[in-house]
Design an enzyme around this catalytic site. Structure first.
Site, PDB file in Angstrom:
ATOM      1  N   ARG A   1       0.804  -1.183  -0.064  1.00 51.06           N
ATOM      2  CA  ARG A   1       0.007  -0.108  -0.091  1.00 51.06           C
ATOM      3  C   ARG A   1       0.877   1.218   0.129  1.00 51.06           C
ATOM      4  NH1 ARG A   1       2.672   2.023   3.093  1.00 51.06           N
ATOM      5  NH2 ARG A   1       2.756   1.865   5.381  1.00 51.06           N
TER       6      ARG A   1
ATOM      7  N   GLY B   1       8.764   1.068   3.066  1.00 51.73           N
ATOM      8  CA  GLY B   1       7.528   1.800   3.763  1.00 51.73           C
ATOM      9  C   GLY B   1       6.261   1.504   2.893  1.00 51.73           C
TER      10      GLY B   1
ATOM     11  N   GLU C   1      -0.672   9.957   8.722  1.00 52.71           N
ATOM     12  CA  GLU C   1       0.409   9.243   9.114  1.00 52.71           C
ATOM     13  C   GLU C   1       0.696   8.971  10.349  1.00 52.71           C
ATOM     14  OE1 GLU C   1       1.875   6.607   7.104  1.00 52.71           O
ATOM     15  OE2 GLU C   1       2.347   8.086   5.808  1.00 52.71           O
ATOM     16  N   HIS C   2       1.121   7.803  10.968  1.00 53.07           N
ATOM     17  CA  HIS C   2       1.294   7.781  12.500  1.00 53.07           C
ATOM     18  C   HIS C   2       0.124   8.210  13.089  1.00 53.07           C
ATOM     19  CE1 HIS C   2       5.322   6.106  12.722  1.00 53.07           C
ATOM     20  NE2 HIS C   2       5.566   6.598  11.708  1.00 53.07           N
TER      21      HIS C   2
ATOM     22  N   TYR D   1      10.048   3.078  15.733  1.00 56.34           N
ATOM     23  CA  TYR D   1       8.268   2.946  15.886  1.00 56.34           C
ATOM     24  C   TYR D   1       7.700   2.838  17.068  1.00 56.34           C
ATOM     25  CZ  TYR D   1       3.789   1.684  13.958  1.00 56.34           C
ATOM     26  OH  TYR D   1       2.484   1.669  13.674  1.00 56.34           O
TER      27      TYR D   1
ATOM     28  N   ASP E   1      -2.784   5.776  13.011  1.00 57.49           N
ATOM     29  CA  ASP E   1      -3.680   4.625  12.898  1.00 57.49           C
ATOM     30  C   ASP E   1      -3.831   4.056  14.266  1.00 57.49           C
ATOM     31  OD1 ASP E   1      -1.168   3.516  12.550  1.00 57.49           O
ATOM     32  OD2 ASP E   1      -1.796   2.017  11.114  1.00 57.49           O
TER      33      ASP E   1
ATOM     34  N   GLY F   1      11.289  -2.993   2.582  1.00 61.26           N
ATOM     35  CA  GLY F   1      11.829  -2.021   3.504  1.00 61.26           C
ATOM     36  C   GLY F   1      11.771  -0.679   3.079  1.00 61.26           C
TER      37      GLY F   1
ATOM     38  N   ASP G   1      -1.911  -0.851   7.352  1.00 64.70           N
ATOM     39  CA  ASP G   1      -1.298  -1.532   6.248  1.00 64.70           C
ATOM     40  C   ASP G   1      -2.277  -2.962   5.931  1.00 64.70           C
ATOM     41  OD1 ASP G   1       0.390   0.432   6.634  1.00 64.70           O
ATOM     42  OD2 ASP G   1       2.201  -1.242   7.448  1.00 64.70           O
TER      43      ASP G   1
HETATM   44  C1  GLA Z   1       3.773   1.419   9.430  1.00 59.57           C
HETATM   45  C2  GLA Z   1       2.588   0.729  10.347  1.00 59.57           C
HETATM   46  C3  GLA Z   1       1.207   1.437  10.290  1.00 59.57           C
HETATM   47  C4  GLA Z   1       1.417   2.894  10.418  1.00 59.57           C
HETATM   48  C5  GLA Z   1       2.331   3.711   9.544  1.00 59.57           C
HETATM   49  C6  GLA Z   1       2.587   4.972   9.670  1.00 59.57           C
HETATM   50  O1  GLA Z   1       3.487   1.248   8.136  1.00 59.57           O
HETATM   51  O2  GLA Z   1       2.735  -0.483   9.941  1.00 59.57           O
HETATM   52  O3  GLA Z   1       0.439   0.553  11.072  1.00 59.57           O
HETATM   53  O4  GLA Z   1       1.331   3.192  11.838  1.00 59.57           O
HETATM   54  O5  GLA Z   1       3.731   3.048   9.989  1.00 59.57           O
HETATM   55  O6  GLA Z   1       1.363   5.503   9.614  1.00 59.57           O
END
Ligand code: GLA
Length: 391
Positions: A37, A132, A43-44, A230, A46, A130, A180
């Site tokens: 995806r 993202g 972002e960050h 993370y 969820d 890797g 994701d």
């Molecule tokens: C990674 C995590 C997701 C989300 C993103 C940041 O992809 O797996 O759950 O937190 O980072 O948006």
């Protein structure tokens, strides 16, 4: 041509079948696929009950499999050693490490009381690893879809995505949110997957304008979410919410954050400002799309990136460079908006642009990024595509 074309699904399936035959001497009887995806915005958040707006890429994991009449699974991939997984006992994480995503999903089926027959499988992928772009969620969702076929069960899509998220938590050690796996499981052609992470409800939002192109630029700076950054960010947000004394980030306003700034302390106050701001930006982006106001996405994506860089501190110089190049091309050059996408600490950017300029924009991103960093990026365009399924 700068843009890396997608490998057609039929070719990936043929490669997986050939790998299965070469490694284990079996003809594929089941083939499952699930996409990676890209996230447009949100972002960050969820894992903060926020809203996110990813879509399923036209790059996917494909697994070809056949029953082997034994009590074990043998799973191979050109990318690593073959894993042998006994199915007649509760599964634990092990070696090779890449197969832990598969092990975790098998464990999820076992925990639901489902008996998995022995099988051989071969995995191929066109999702950059890797970068993202959720190569791991794609592997998890493809595995879960394969196991549905092997056990002749059908999980509710939401349950399947949650099972895969659990696999990531307990077998890969990444305390990820639901974005994701939801994107990979629920994705559809020409649809963004707007997820309300408080209710766990996905809404499919049409994204059909042929005049719009989404460019994904992999900085080729490696992204590793298991190294603590993370988890540390997630912990910051949990601490922040506890200090604010609210049940959910959805109940927190920017005024609340400002009033509690000193009490929150650094860096938690800045993390909080990101979360509240990013939730508002994602809601605004969803409304703008609904109203057909695509231009509104540019400033929202810019503010999202700046907040991820300065307040959430998950960007890196290479991501900033790629975004800066897109910004310097600007609206007159066809760029609507650009930001980092995914977990960060490396990985990819997403650039929304005019389709007629996409190739030229990709060429500029490629050349200027290479000149600035000495690293060759990988750039492709993707339309929203179908989610996990048997093929
Ligand atoms: C990674 C995590 C997701 C989300 C993103 C940041 O992809 O797996 O759950 O937190 O980072 O948006």
């Amino acid at each position: 041509m700068t843009l890396i074309p997608a490998i057609p699904l039929a070719d990936l399936a043929a490669a997986a079948a050939a790998g299965l035959h070469a490694a284990f001497g079996r003809e594929a009887t089941l083939t499952a696929t699930a996409p990676g995806r890209v996230n447009l915005i949100g972002e960050h958040i969820d894992y903060c009950d926020g809203f996110v707006m990813p879509f399923a890429l036209d790059r996917a994991v494909v697994i070809a499999a056949a029953a082997n009449g034994s009590q074990e699974a043998r799973i191979g991939s050109a990318a690593g050693d073959t894993a042998t997984i006994p199915l007649d006992q509760p599964i634990e994480p092990g070696q090779p490490k890449w197969a832990n995503y598969v092990r975790g999903v098998i464990r999820g089926f076992q925990d639901r009381g489902l008996t998995i027959p022995g099988f051989d499988a071969w995995v191929v992928s066109s999702v950059p690893i890797g970068a993202g772009l959720s190569s791991s969620a794609a592997l998890e969702c493809a595995t879960a879809t394969l196991l549905e076929g092997l056990t002749t069960t059908s999980l509710a899509t939401r349950d399947k995505a949650l099972l895969c998220q659990q696999a990531e938590h307990t077998f890969a050690g990444v305390p990820c949110g639901i974005m994701d796996q939801f994107a990979s499981a629920f994705g559809q052609a020409d649809r963004l997957v707007l997820i309300d992470c408080r209710t766990g409800e996905p809404t499919l939002v049409p994204f059909t304008d042929p005049g719009l192109t989404v460019l994904v630029a992999n900085t080729n700076v490696h992204h590793e979410l298991t190294d603590g950054g993370y988890a540390a960010r997630r912990k910051n947000t949990e601490d922040g919410l506890a200090i604010l004394g609210k049940p959910s980030w959805r109940d927190v306003t920017m005024a609340d954050v400002e009033a509690a700034w000193d009490r929150l302390g650094g860096p938690v106050n800045r993390r909080a400002r990101h979360v509240v701001g990013e939730i508002a930006r994602t809601v605004a982006a969803a409304r703008a799309l609904e109203a057909g106001d695509i231009e509104a996405l540019g400033p929202l994506m810019a503010a999202s990136h700046d907040s991820l860089r300065a307040d959430f501190e998950v960007s890196c110089p290479e991501l900033d460079t790629m975004v800066e190049i897109a910004r310097s091309i600007g609206r007159s050059g066809g760029v609507i908006g650009a930001r980092m996408t995914g977990g960060g600490f490396g990985g990819s950017t997403v650039t929304l642009c005019d389709s007629g300029r996409a190739e030229a924009i990709a060429a500029r991103l490629h050349a200027d990024y290479l000149a600035a960093t000495g690293i060759t990026p990988e750039i492709f365009a993707s339309r929203p595509s179908a989610g996990a399924r048997l093929v």
